[in-house]
Design an enzyme around this catalytic site. Structure first.
Site, PDB file in Angstrom:
ATOM      1  N   HIS A 134       0.494  -1.158   0.006  1.00  0.00           N
ATOM      2  CA  HIS A 134      -0.044  -0.429  -0.039  1.00  0.00           C
ATOM      3  C   HIS A 134       1.130   1.837  -0.477  1.00  0.00           C
ATOM      4  O   HIS A 134       0.653   2.005  -0.458  1.00  0.00           O
ATOM      5  CB  HIS A 134      -0.921   0.025   1.278  1.00  0.00           C
ATOM      6  CG  HIS A 134      -1.878  -1.521   1.354  1.00  0.00           C
ATOM      7  ND1 HIS A 134      -2.645  -1.587   0.066  1.00  0.00           N
ATOM      8  CD2 HIS A 134      -1.625  -2.067   2.503  1.00  0.00           C
ATOM      9  CE1 HIS A 134      -3.423  -2.410   1.217  1.00  0.00           C
ATOM     10  NE2 HIS A 134      -2.791  -2.955   1.931  1.00  0.00           N
TER      11      HIS A 134
HETATM   12  C1  BDR Z   1      -1.836   0.561   6.161  1.00  0.00           C
HETATM   13  O1  BDR Z   1      -2.302  -0.160   7.088  1.00  0.00           O
HETATM   14  C2  BDR Z   1      -0.565  -0.379   6.869  1.00  0.00           C
HETATM   15  O2  BDR Z   1      -0.501  -1.892   7.964  1.00  0.00           O
HETATM   16  C3  BDR Z   1       0.407  -0.522   6.445  1.00  0.00           C
HETATM   17  O3  BDR Z   1       1.274   0.002   5.755  1.00  0.00           O
HETATM   18  C4  BDR Z   1      -0.137   1.007   5.393  1.00  0.00           C
HETATM   19  O4  BDR Z   1       0.227   2.143   5.874  1.00  0.00           O
HETATM   20  C5  BDR Z   1      -2.541  -0.288   4.754  1.00  0.00           C
HETATM   21  O5  BDR Z   1      -4.269  -0.452   4.967  1.00  0.00           O
END
Ligand code: BDR
Ligand code: CA
Length: 314
Positions: free
Chosen positions: A243
């Protein structure tokens, strides 16, 4: 080449934050001016240790300013989640040599200084819960107004959440902070799950990276393998989403994304919907549309951008 884009990175590593940091340092179009940490994927101490270890791995300058920030949500109360995400240590099982970089304890102070030092030029890349950024907005709105913009990975606009049916992880961890930042009127570009979910990295990609002779590429591959293997255990498919790294790609190559400007808010009280992003497509709220959301992506182009940068100089 054009002057590189100056960025400050607020993060909570986490595998995808770690890969985002590596991507930023491997991209000549970007110059990282400072790094701040926030509790999220793990507690503040762990994510700060992870961030500095990743900075060493990336070969970041020894004098790069690094500061730890919020250990819990802006409104107080328990930090969620209380277990590290992405496995013990939060880096997909990868163990990096601990760093001895100096770390200050005033993330907001550092962000303020960096914003004031380059008025209108610094982009704040916010890859975790928005606690530090909300504190910046509250403590020094003038400095926050000097940012060229904020790019944030967070929210689920028109897709289900990844923590609850309604909420994405970063908005879920600190909905009040997200509400402050997204309602601040500052120019925010949001890179929500709607697009980050579509940029899929396959198990074979992480294997290839992990087998590289280049230590940075190999470490990225090992961390990503932890993520793909975890995903396979839960869902039976060997793949993962990165992400935060996708948010870096959105900053590097915005033309590969479809952007729409809408008023947005964050639900802070709903029994089932706390942390949900509320996107006012039909302008029912009368609020200003200050947030641009990435709602479409060319997934192949985004993944290629990421892999090319991670594979490093050939
Ligand atoms: C986000 O949640 C975290 O676990 C990841 O690093 C990212 O920023 C994705 O939903
Ligand atoms: Ca993150």
């Amino acid at each position: 080449m054009d002057t590189p884009l100056s960025v400050a990175i607020d993060c909570d590593p986490g595998v995808d934050d770690a890969v985002a940091l590596l991507l930023a340092f491997r991209s000549p179009q970007m110059r990282v001016a400072g790094v701040t940490t926030v509790a999220g994927n793990a507690g503040l101490e762990q994510v700060t240790a992870n961030a500095t270890a990743v900075l060493d791995l990336a070969g970041a300058p020894a004098d790069l300013p690094v500061a730890a920030g919020a250990a819990g949500p802006i409104a107080g109360g328990e930090r969620v989640p209380d277990e590290p995400v992405h496995g013990p240590g939060a880096l997909g099982g990868a163990v990096l040599p601990p760093s001895s970089r100096p770390v200050s304890d005033d993330a907001v102070g550092l962000l303020t200084r960096l914003a004031r030092a380059q008025p209108g030029e610094l982009v704040l890349l916010a890859l975790g819960p928005l606690t530090n950024v909300a504190r910046l907005v509250e403590r020094d709105p003038e400095a926050a107004g000097m940012l060229a913009g904020i790019v944030h990975m967070g929210g689920a606009a028109f897709v289900p959440g990844n923590v609850t049916p309604a909420a994405e992880f970063n908005t879920y961890c600190d909905p009040e902070a997200a509400r402050i930042v997204l309602g601040s009127g500052l120019p925010v570009r949001l890179v929500p799950l709607d697009v980050t979910r579509r940029a899929v990295l396959h198990g074979a990609d992480s294997d290839l990276l992990a087998a590289s002779d280049d230590p940075v590429t190999a470490a990225a591959g090992t961390m990503l393998r932890g993520l793909t293997d975890g995903h396979e255990r839960r869902h039976g498919v060997r793949e993962c989403r990165v992400h935060d790294a996708t948010a870096v790609v959105a900053l590097l190559e915005p033309e590969g994304f479809g952007w729409q400007r809408h008023p947005v808010d964050v639900e802070c009280t709903g029994e089932l919907t706390r942390g949900a992003l509320v996107t006012d497509v039909y302008r029912r709220t009368g609020r200003p549309a200050t947030v641009e959301l990435a709602l479409d992506v060319d997934p192949d182009a985004a993944v290629s951008c990421l892999l090319d940068a991670l594979e490093g100089p050939r």
